[in-house]
Motif scaffolding. Structure first.
Motif, PDB file in Angstrom:
ATOM      1  N   ARG A   1       0.816  -1.217   0.000  1.00  0.00           N
ATOM      2  CA  ARG A   1       0.000   0.000   0.000  1.00  0.00           C
ATOM      3  C   ARG A   1       0.849   1.266   0.000  1.00  0.00           C
ATOM      4  O   ARG A   1       0.495   2.251  -0.610  1.00  0.00           O
ATOM      5  CB  ARG A   1      -0.936  -0.002   1.212  1.00  0.00           C
ATOM      6  CG  ARG A   1      -2.027  -1.061   1.155  1.00  0.00           C
ATOM      7  CD  ARG A   1      -2.759  -1.167   2.477  1.00  0.00           C
ATOM      8  NE  ARG A   1      -1.854  -1.615   3.544  1.00  0.00           N
ATOM      9  CZ  ARG A   1      -2.206  -1.759   4.819  1.00  0.00           C
ATOM     10  NH1 ARG A   1      -3.441  -1.465   5.196  1.00  0.00           N
ATOM     11  NH2 ARG A   1      -1.349  -2.194   5.713  1.00  0.00           N
ATOM     12  N   ARG A   2       1.969   1.212   0.717  1.00  0.00           N
ATOM     13  CA  ARG A   2       2.835   2.391   0.825  1.00  0.00           C
ATOM     14  C   ARG A   2       4.278   1.988   0.546  1.00  0.00           C
ATOM     15  O   ARG A   2       4.805   1.067   1.170  1.00  0.00           O
ATOM     16  CB  ARG A   2       2.720   3.015   2.211  1.00  0.00           C
ATOM     17  CG  ARG A   2       3.462   4.341   2.345  1.00  0.00           C
ATOM     18  CD  ARG A   2       3.416   4.888   3.760  1.00  0.00           C
ATOM     19  NE  ARG A   2       4.065   6.184   3.852  1.00  0.00           N
ATOM     20  CZ  ARG A   2       4.484   6.750   4.987  1.00  0.00           C
ATOM     21  NH1 ARG A   2       4.300   6.111   6.141  1.00  0.00           N
ATOM     22  NH2 ARG A   2       5.071   7.923   4.983  1.00  0.00           N
ATOM     23  N   VAL A   3       4.913   2.695  -0.395  1.00  0.00           N
ATOM     24  CA  VAL A   3       6.294   2.436  -0.793  1.00  0.00           C
ATOM     25  C   VAL A   3       7.061   3.746  -0.670  1.00  0.00           C
ATOM     26  O   VAL A   3       6.624   4.783  -1.193  1.00  0.00           O
ATOM     27  CB  VAL A   3       6.371   1.908  -2.244  1.00  0.00           C
ATOM     28  CG1 VAL A   3       7.815   1.728  -2.678  1.00  0.00           C
ATOM     29  CG2 VAL A   3       5.590   0.609  -2.381  1.00  0.00           C
ATOM     30  N   VAL A   4       8.197   3.720   0.015  1.00  0.00           N
ATOM     31  CA  VAL A   4       8.997   4.930   0.227  1.00  0.00           C
ATOM     32  C   VAL A   4      10.408   4.704  -0.289  1.00  0.00           C
ATOM     33  O   VAL A   4      11.047   3.695   0.016  1.00  0.00           O
ATOM     34  CB  VAL A   4       9.032   5.321   1.721  1.00  0.00           C
ATOM     35  CG1 VAL A   4       9.986   6.507   1.939  1.00  0.00           C
ATOM     36  CG2 VAL A   4       7.634   5.680   2.214  1.00  0.00           C
ATOM     37  N   ASP A   5      10.886   5.688  -1.062  1.00  0.00           N
ATOM     38  CA  ASP A   5      12.262   5.700  -1.549  1.00  0.00           C
ATOM     39  C   ASP A   5      13.025   6.724  -0.712  1.00  0.00           C
ATOM     40  O   ASP A   5      12.841   7.932  -0.860  1.00  0.00           O
ATOM     41  CB  ASP A   5      12.281   6.087  -3.035  1.00  0.00           C
ATOM     42  CG  ASP A   5      13.673   6.011  -3.646  1.00  0.00           C
ATOM     43  OD1 ASP A   5      14.631   5.648  -2.934  1.00  0.00           O
ATOM     44  OD2 ASP A   5      13.799   6.328  -4.849  1.00  0.00           O
ATOM     45  N   LEU A   6      13.875   6.222   0.167  1.00  0.00           N
ATOM     46  CA  LEU A   6      14.580   7.066   1.137  1.00  0.00           C
ATOM     47  C   LEU A   6      15.951   7.436   0.568  1.00  0.00           C
ATOM     48  O   LEU A   6      16.823   6.596   0.428  1.00  0.00           O
ATOM     49  CB  LEU A   6      14.730   6.292   2.445  1.00  0.00           C
ATOM     50  CG  LEU A   6      14.966   7.064   3.744  1.00  0.00           C
ATOM     51  CD1 LEU A   6      13.913   8.135   3.955  1.00  0.00           C
ATOM     52  CD2 LEU A   6      14.983   6.097   4.912  1.00  0.00           C
ATOM     53  N   GLY A   7      16.108   8.728   0.242  1.00  0.00           N
ATOM     54  CA  GLY A   7      17.289   9.174  -0.478  1.00  0.00           C
ATOM     55  C   GLY A   7      17.038   9.062  -1.969  1.00  0.00           C
ATOM     56  O   GLY A   7      17.836   8.511  -2.716  1.00  0.00           O
TER      57      GLY A   7
ATOM     58  N   TRP B   1       4.678  -1.083  -8.726  1.00  0.00           N
ATOM     59  CA  TRP B   1       3.508  -1.203  -7.861  1.00  0.00           C
ATOM     60  C   TRP B   1       2.554  -0.037  -8.128  1.00  0.00           C
ATOM     61  O   TRP B   1       2.473   0.916  -7.343  1.00  0.00           O
ATOM     62  CB  TRP B   1       3.935  -1.214  -6.393  1.00  0.00           C
ATOM     63  CG  TRP B   1       4.759  -2.409  -6.028  1.00  0.00           C
ATOM     64  CD1 TRP B   1       4.353  -3.712  -6.000  1.00  0.00           C
ATOM     65  CD2 TRP B   1       6.141  -2.427  -5.648  1.00  0.00           C
ATOM     66  NE1 TRP B   1       5.387  -4.530  -5.606  1.00  0.00           N
ATOM     67  CE2 TRP B   1       6.493  -3.780  -5.382  1.00  0.00           C
ATOM     68  CE3 TRP B   1       7.121  -1.430  -5.473  1.00  0.00           C
ATOM     69  CZ2 TRP B   1       7.766  -4.156  -4.979  1.00  0.00           C
ATOM     70  CZ3 TRP B   1       8.389  -1.798  -5.086  1.00  0.00           C
ATOM     71  CH2 TRP B   1       8.707  -3.150  -4.842  1.00  0.00           C
ATOM     72  N   PRO B   2       1.835  -0.074  -9.231  1.00  0.00           N
ATOM     73  CA  PRO B   2       0.991   1.066  -9.635  1.00  0.00           C
ATOM     74  C   PRO B   2      -0.140   1.382  -8.669  1.00  0.00           C
ATOM     75  O   PRO B   2      -0.636   2.518  -8.656  1.00  0.00           O
ATOM     76  CB  PRO B   2       0.449   0.633 -11.003  1.00  0.00           C
ATOM     77  CG  PRO B   2       0.569  -0.859 -11.024  1.00  0.00           C
ATOM     78  CD  PRO B   2       1.781  -1.180 -10.213  1.00  0.00           C
ATOM     79  N   ALA B   3      -0.564   0.418  -7.857  1.00  0.00           N
ATOM     80  CA  ALA B   3      -1.650   0.680  -6.908  1.00  0.00           C
ATOM     81  C   ALA B   3      -1.151   1.258  -5.594  1.00  0.00           C
ATOM     82  O   ALA B   3      -1.953   1.684  -4.754  1.00  0.00           O
ATOM     83  CB  ALA B   3      -2.427  -0.611  -6.642  1.00  0.00           C
ATOM     84  N   ALA B   4       0.163   1.297  -5.403  1.00  0.00           N
ATOM     85  CA  ALA B   4       0.724   1.772  -4.136  1.00  0.00           C
ATOM     86  C   ALA B   4       0.835   3.297  -4.108  1.00  0.00           C
ATOM     87  O   ALA B   4       0.914   3.959  -5.152  1.00  0.00           O
ATOM     88  CB  ALA B   4       2.107   1.157  -3.918  1.00  0.00           C
TER      89      ALA B   4
ATOM     90  N   GLY C   1       3.048  12.471 -10.172  1.00  0.00           N
ATOM     91  CA  GLY C   1       2.276  11.399  -9.541  1.00  0.00           C
ATOM     92  C   GLY C   1       2.911  10.788  -8.319  1.00  0.00           C
ATOM     93  O   GLY C   1       2.385   9.816  -7.770  1.00  0.00           O
ATOM     94  N   ILE C   2       4.051  11.322  -7.879  1.00  0.00           N
ATOM     95  CA  ILE C   2       4.738  10.805  -6.698  1.00  0.00           C
ATOM     96  C   ILE C   2       4.913  11.945  -5.705  1.00  0.00           C
ATOM     97  O   ILE C   2       5.214  13.078  -6.093  1.00  0.00           O
ATOM     98  CB  ILE C   2       6.103  10.193  -7.073  1.00  0.00           C
ATOM     99  CG1 ILE C   2       5.894   8.934  -7.925  1.00  0.00           C
ATOM    100  CG2 ILE C   2       6.928   9.854  -5.831  1.00  0.00           C
ATOM    101  CD1 ILE C   2       7.177   8.326  -8.455  1.00  0.00           C
ATOM    102  N   ASP C   3       4.723  11.647  -4.440  1.00  0.00           N
ATOM    103  CA  ASP C   3       4.858  12.655  -3.380  1.00  0.00           C
ATOM    104  C   ASP C   3       6.330  12.742  -2.976  1.00  0.00           C
ATOM    105  O   ASP C   3       6.842  11.854  -2.301  1.00  0.00           O
ATOM    106  CB  ASP C   3       3.981  12.259  -2.184  1.00  0.00           C
ATOM    107  CG  ASP C   3       4.140  13.224  -1.014  1.00  0.00           C
ATOM    108  OD1 ASP C   3       4.595  14.366  -1.234  1.00  0.00           O
ATOM    109  OD2 ASP C   3       3.822  12.831   0.125  1.00  0.00           O
ATOM    110  N   PHE C   4       7.000  13.817  -3.389  1.00  0.00           N
ATOM    111  CA  PHE C   4       8.393  14.044  -3.031  1.00  0.00           C
ATOM    112  C   PHE C   4       8.477  15.119  -1.955  1.00  0.00           C
ATOM    113  O   PHE C   4       7.757  16.122  -2.011  1.00  0.00           O
ATOM    114  CB  PHE C   4       9.205  14.498  -4.250  1.00  0.00           C
ATOM    115  CG  PHE C   4       9.396  13.439  -5.290  1.00  0.00           C
ATOM    116  CD1 PHE C   4      10.297  12.413  -5.104  1.00  0.00           C
ATOM    117  CD2 PHE C   4       8.654  13.476  -6.472  1.00  0.00           C
ATOM    118  CE1 PHE C   4      10.474  11.422  -6.069  1.00  0.00           C
ATOM    119  CE2 PHE C   4       8.824  12.492  -7.450  1.00  0.00           C
ATOM    120  CZ  PHE C   4       9.737  11.468  -7.241  1.00  0.00           C
ATOM    121  N   ARG C   5       9.373  14.913  -0.988  1.00  0.00           N
ATOM    122  CA  ARG C   5       9.557  15.940   0.034  1.00  0.00           C
ATOM    123  C   ARG C   5      10.973  15.921   0.575  1.00  0.00           C
ATOM    124  O   ARG C   5      11.661  14.910   0.558  1.00  0.00           O
ATOM    125  CB  ARG C   5       8.555  15.762   1.174  1.00  0.00           C
ATOM    126  CG  ARG C   5       8.585  14.437   1.891  1.00  0.00           C
ATOM    127  CD  ARG C   5       7.375  14.321   2.804  1.00  0.00           C
ATOM    128  NE  ARG C   5       7.207  13.000   3.381  1.00  0.00           N
ATOM    129  CZ  ARG C   5       7.517  12.686   4.634  1.00  0.00           C
ATOM    130  NH1 ARG C   5       8.025  13.608   5.433  1.00  0.00           N
ATOM    131  NH2 ARG C   5       7.312  11.472   5.103  1.00  0.00           N
TER     132      ARG C   5
END
Length: 263
Positions: free
Chosen positions: A34-40, A54-57, A78-82
């Motif tokens: 459900r949730r995928v995070v790319d750290l760095g 993972w298009p549904a994530a 389409g991706i939440d970057f912060r």
């Protein structure tokens, strides 16, 4: 001094830098996170691959560099970057992550082996922590930079710059097994072929976008050109073109850790 990253320079060898990410993520066994995070996440070009996998994530990218996040936000919709510091993110109380990926980032965090418990805590039961770090710090590309930076007149300016460091696969495996994870850890040495017809100083271009960048930024404007020229000269001698391009050996360390599902 806090160094600033240059997304354009970093992307000079995007294909070569991206291959370990692809091979890391290929070992992640997650069907419907459900949730995928790319750290760095850097400039976000590889984070986009997570959204394709993972298009549904809900895919998010986190990086401490405003320059990298600005580029990612511009180029990858389409991706939440912060912008966030990795250590602060790890310590935050937030909803768990099903897949937590960190590619060539932890080597910039001193004592990051001690950070692993906090990262595992951010992963949902049954979820995965997957990371890759360079393991080439005894190679000439790093040793030459360090030796030159320690010489006069550069040493007073470069003494306290950030220097990347990482462990071999075994220490990561043992640490994560101690946290109850099922661990897949391995090492690979890539032999990158760099074309001097395209770039006469390809190893310099490579390191100036990553490991050598804090050193270069720490130097005053009147010293930097001479340092760069001497670094290029020494790197050319250490990595000659045999007629088929420059061979840059690059060892990388991979870890995929699955957190136990709750009982």
């Amino acid at each position: 001094m806090t160094h600033r990253w240059d997304p354009q320079r970093y992307l000079a060898y995007a294909d070569e830098r991206g291959r370990p990410f692809v091979e890391l993520v290929a070992r992640v066994r997650a069907d419907d996170p459900r949730r995928v995070v790319d750290l760095g996440c850097g400039p976000g070009n590889l984070t986009a691959l997570l959204a394709q996998r993972w298009p549904a994530a809900r895919v998010e990218g986190v990086d401490s560099s405003p320059e990298m996040i600005e580029r990612a936000t511009r180029d990858v919709p389409g991706i939440d970057f912060r912008v966030a510091d990795l250590r602060a993110w790890a310590a935050a109380a937030d909803e768990p992550v099903d897949v937590l990926v960190s590619n060539a980032t932890l080597q910039w965090v001193p004592g990051h082996l001690d950070l692993l418990p906090a990262l595992v805590d951010r992963v949902a039961p049954g979820g995965t922590l997957a990371f890759q770090v360079p393991g080439n710090f005894d190679e000439p590309s790093h040793v030459i930079r360090a030796e030159l930076a320690a010489e006069e007149p550069y040493a007073p300016h470069t003494r306290d710059v950030a220097v990347p460091a990482a462990h071999g696969a075994a220490p990561y495996l043992r640490a994560l097994q101690g946290l109850g994870c099922e661990v897949d850890a391995w090492e690979t040495t890539y032999l990158h072929i760099l074309d001097t017809a395209v770039d006469p100083d390809p190893v310099f271009t490579w390191v100036s976008g990553t490991g050598a960048r804090p050193t270069l930024q720490a130097l005053p404007d009147d010293l930097r050109p001479a340092f760069e020229e001497e670094l290029k000269r020494r790197l050319r001698a250490a990595y000659p073109d045999s007629g088929h391009g420059v061979v840059l050996p690059f060892r990388r360390v991979f870890v995929v850790a699955t957190r136990p599902a709750s009982h």
